[in-house]
Design a protein around this motif. Structure first.
Motif, PDB file in Angstrom:
ATOM      1  N   ALA A   1      21.753  33.495  28.257  1.00 52.72           N
ATOM      2  CA  ALA A   1      22.937  34.112  27.643  1.00 52.72           C
ATOM      3  C   ALA A   1      24.168  34.058  28.533  1.00 52.72           C
ATOM      4  CB  ALA A   1      22.624  35.567  27.290  1.00 52.72           C
TER       5      ALA A   1
ATOM      6  N   PRO B   1      26.289  31.659  29.536  1.00 50.17           N
ATOM      7  CA  PRO B   1      27.518  31.021  29.002  1.00 50.17           C
ATOM      8  C   PRO B   1      28.239  31.885  27.973  1.00 50.17           C
ATOM      9  CG  PRO B   1      25.717  29.442  29.094  1.00 50.17           C
ATOM     10  CD  PRO B   1      25.117  30.785  29.353  1.00 50.17           C
ATOM     11  N   TYR B   2      27.464  32.578  27.124  1.00 50.70           N
ATOM     12  CA  TYR B   2      28.091  33.425  26.104  1.00 50.70           C
ATOM     13  C   TYR B   2      28.704  34.676  26.732  1.00 50.70           C
ATOM     14  CZ  TYR B   2      25.114  30.393  23.300  1.00 50.70           C
ATOM     15  OH  TYR B   2      24.512  29.297  22.755  1.00 50.70           O
TER      16      TYR B   2
ATOM     17  N   ILE C   1      32.220  33.821  28.216  1.00 47.75           N
ATOM     18  CA  ILE C   1      33.341  33.698  27.283  1.00 47.75           C
ATOM     19  C   ILE C   1      33.572  34.976  26.482  1.00 47.75           C
ATOM     20  CG2 ILE C   1      32.948  31.217  27.071  1.00 47.75           C
ATOM     21  CD1 ILE C   1      31.783  31.777  24.281  1.00 47.75           C
ATOM     22  N   LEU C   2      32.675  35.961  26.603  1.00 46.91           N
ATOM     23  CA  LEU C   2      32.818  37.189  25.829  1.00 46.91           C
ATOM     24  C   LEU C   2      34.129  37.922  26.120  1.00 46.91           C
ATOM     25  CD1 LEU C   2      31.628  39.153  23.793  1.00 46.91           C
ATOM     26  CD2 LEU C   2      30.424  40.284  25.693  1.00 46.91           C
TER      27      LEU C   2
ATOM     28  N   LEU D   1      36.896  36.170  24.356  1.00 41.42           N
ATOM     29  CA  LEU D   1      36.788  36.349  22.905  1.00 41.42           C
ATOM     30  C   LEU D   1      37.289  37.726  22.489  1.00 41.42           C
ATOM     31  CD1 LEU D   1      35.824  35.191  20.201  1.00 41.42           C
ATOM     32  CD2 LEU D   1      33.552  36.126  20.695  1.00 41.42           C
TER      33      LEU D   1
END
Length: 312
Positions: A25, A27-28, A31-32, A35
């Motif tokens: 998780a 990479p997500y 960028i959270l 975002l």
């Protein structure tokens, strides 16, 4: 073909070890924040655009669902004060950005010396920038008081007449731009000083050996190398000056009269004070469009200047 090779079992490939969920998780998670920031910026903007096409009024329940099309934008462009508000907004931004850039260049050139005075004065540049704009503006407002302020006695000491400063329309714009220039010229000076101290010495030493004058060196070496830094200053200061609110509001609240009613103050007064949200939002949206167009142009100019400075 060898019979033993035919009947020998194929080598079994080892399965790749399964990574922990936190590693998968990652990479997500990286960028959270971006975002969330994007959602936090886009949601109010989209909501504001939506309300600008309605008759939203805080005093009328359910008015945010009453669509009126482009009526609010037509009313803005046909308002008799619209052109004057455009003039004040652009004049404030151009004057403050230009003067801050010029003074910042002069201050940086003077401080770009290996001397004791330069080492003492350079850290002092950040003092105006660490003061909250509203607090700094209120201090200047007290100093500009025609009767009890300290600026008029200083002017009288050097033989100049007293001024009404922000109390009259003739000098109101000058007064607020003076506060902005005092507060943000150090930013321009620090940026240019950082650029000057990052330059290679070889071209300047060669020019000195060839007997080049100061102006020749400044025009043909210093200024082209400084262009990327200058454009960065223009981008930040021009954008900030276009949407300046706190200095003008703390000094005059847009007065005297409507002398300093920029887009920001017009949007605030119409939307918040008069509670006509939909009528004030077109000013804020138009200001966003202007800032976006100017910023994109300046960023492209910065890229071209950076490539020229690097010799590409």
């Amino acid at each position: 073909m060898n019979e033993q090779a035919i009947h020998s079992p194929l080598p079994v490939q080892e399965a790749e070890p399964r990574l922990p969920w936190l590693v998968r998780a990652r990479p997500y998670l990286i960028i959270l924040p971006a975002l969330l920031l994007l959602i936090g910026i886009l949601y109010p903007f989209v909501l504001g655009v939506y309300y600008s096409f309605t008759a939203f009024n805080f005093k009328v329940p359910g008015s945010q669902y009453n669509f009126v099309g482009l009526r609010n934008y037509v009313r803005m462009f046909t308002d008799e004060d619209f052109l004057y508000s455009t003039y004040v907004t652009l004049a404030y931004a151009v004057i403050t950005t230009g003067v801050e850039l010029g003074l910042g260049l002069i201050v940086a050139m003077l401080l770009n010396r290996d001397s004791r005075v330069s080492k003492i004065l350079t850290p002092m540049l950040i003092f105006p920038m660490i003061i909250a704009p509203v607090i700094g503006t209120l201090v200047w407002k007290m100093m500009m008081q025609p009767s009890v302020g300290i600026l008029n006695p200083i002017l009288n000491t050097v033989g100049l007449p007293s001024l009404e400063w922000a109390a009259v329309p003739q000098t109101a714009l000058f007064s607020v731009t003076l506060v902005d220039i005092w507060m943000f010229t150090p930013f321009a000076a620090m940026m240019i000083l950082a650029g000057l101290r990052s330059f290679p010495n070889a071209p300047f030493e060669a020019a000195r050996v060839d007997g080049a004058s100061f102006w020749f060196t400044f025009r043909n070496l210093t200024l082209p190398m400084l262009t990327p830094f200058i454009i960065i200053i223009i981008v930040f200061r021009f954008m900030d000056s276009l949407k300046m609110f706190d200095i003008i509001f703390a000094m005059t609240e847009g007065g005297p009269g409507n002398t300093l009613m920029t887009y920001q103050l017009t949007a605030y007064r119409t939307s918040i004070q008069f509670q006509r949200m939909s009528a004030g939002l077109p000013y804020a949206i138009l200001l966003y469009i202007i800032i976006y167009i100017v910023s994109m142009y300046l960023i492209k100019a910065w890229g071209r200047a950076q490539r020229r400075a690097a010799g590409y």
